[in-house]
Structure formats: C-alpha cells, structure tokens
Motif scaffolding. Structure first.
Motif: not given
Length: 146
Positions: A92-99, A31-35
């Motif tokens: 690929r998704a990180a385990w936690w965190g925003e996005g 899920t892309p963040l604005v950053e």
C-alpha cells in the motif's frame, strides 16, 4: 534468487520478506527508505540485510546500512521482484511523501542508497562507477578521488 541465497548461507535465522512487506504497507512506502530498514531491523532485532543486484550480493548492517561484504551474485535473476521478493501482492502506498511512489527500476535506487551510506568505500565506488555513468551526480558524493 531468494531461495538460492537462503539455502546457500548457513547459520542465519532468516526473517521472511513478507513480514517486511507488511511493515512497508503499514508505513505506506512501496519504495523502502533507509529509515524503514533501520526501524524494522531495530523493532525485530534483525542484524544483517542482503540486497542482490544483477552481479553482486551486498551484505549490510541492517541498522546503519554499512556495507560489510560484497560477493558475486549466487544466481542471476531471471525475473525481477520489485521492490524485493515477497508474496504480498501489493504494498500500500501513502498519498504523498518520501517513499510513497513506486519506481520502474529498484536496482539503481538500492545501489544509490548503499553508496550514499558508504561513500568512503573504494570497492563500492568502483562498482557504482562501472555500472552507471561516470558523470553521475552521485559519484560527486564519494569521499574518494579518482
């Protein structure tokens, strides 16, 4: 939709979204963040970002997410490509965190990000209000008065 947009807007040197998908996979953000947009655009000298919703094509400044133009969609989407058109099968998704989580529907997410970065824009306010509930918490973030 991707093919229609790229062929209908001339004078643009397009960066294929597969490059962005690879960047997001490296960051672990399906899920892309604005950053993420800002960082990618800065690193790759990208100036314009096009986001198409069901009815509207948004032209944004890629680094600031400032809304530059809205036009009616050039083509209705018949098949959703989430979070955007890409031939990369999995980001690929990180385990936690925003996005790091995937969304069921990306259109409200992108519209919310655009709206939050352009809260002073009456046209965007009206579009968001028509598309989503009038009691939406996001509408309270707009600088406009009804």
């Amino acid at each position: 939709a991707y093919d229609t947009v790229t062929k209908s807007i001339s004078g643009i040197e397009w960066v294929h979204p597969d490059n962005y998908a690879a960047f997001l996979s490296y960051e672990g953000h399906p899920t892309p963040l604005v950053e993420d947009f800002h960082d990618y655009c800065t690193a790759n000298s990208v100036g314009l970002l096009y986001i198409q919703s069901a009815q509207t094509l948004f032209t944004l400044d890629c680094k600031s997410f400032t809304l530059l133009q809205t036009t009616p969609s050039l083509t209705p989407s018949t098949k959703a490509m989430t979070p955007f058109y890409t031939r990369v099968p999995t980001i690929r998704a990180a385990w936690w965190g925003e996005g790091s989580s995937r969304l069921d529907s990306y259109e409200p997410y992108y519209l919310e990000q655009i709206a939050l970065k352009n809260s002073h824009n009456k046209e965007l306010h009206d579009l968001y209000k028509a598309k989503f509930s009038t009691d939406s918490a996001l509408l309270q973030n707009f600088d406009l008065k009804d």
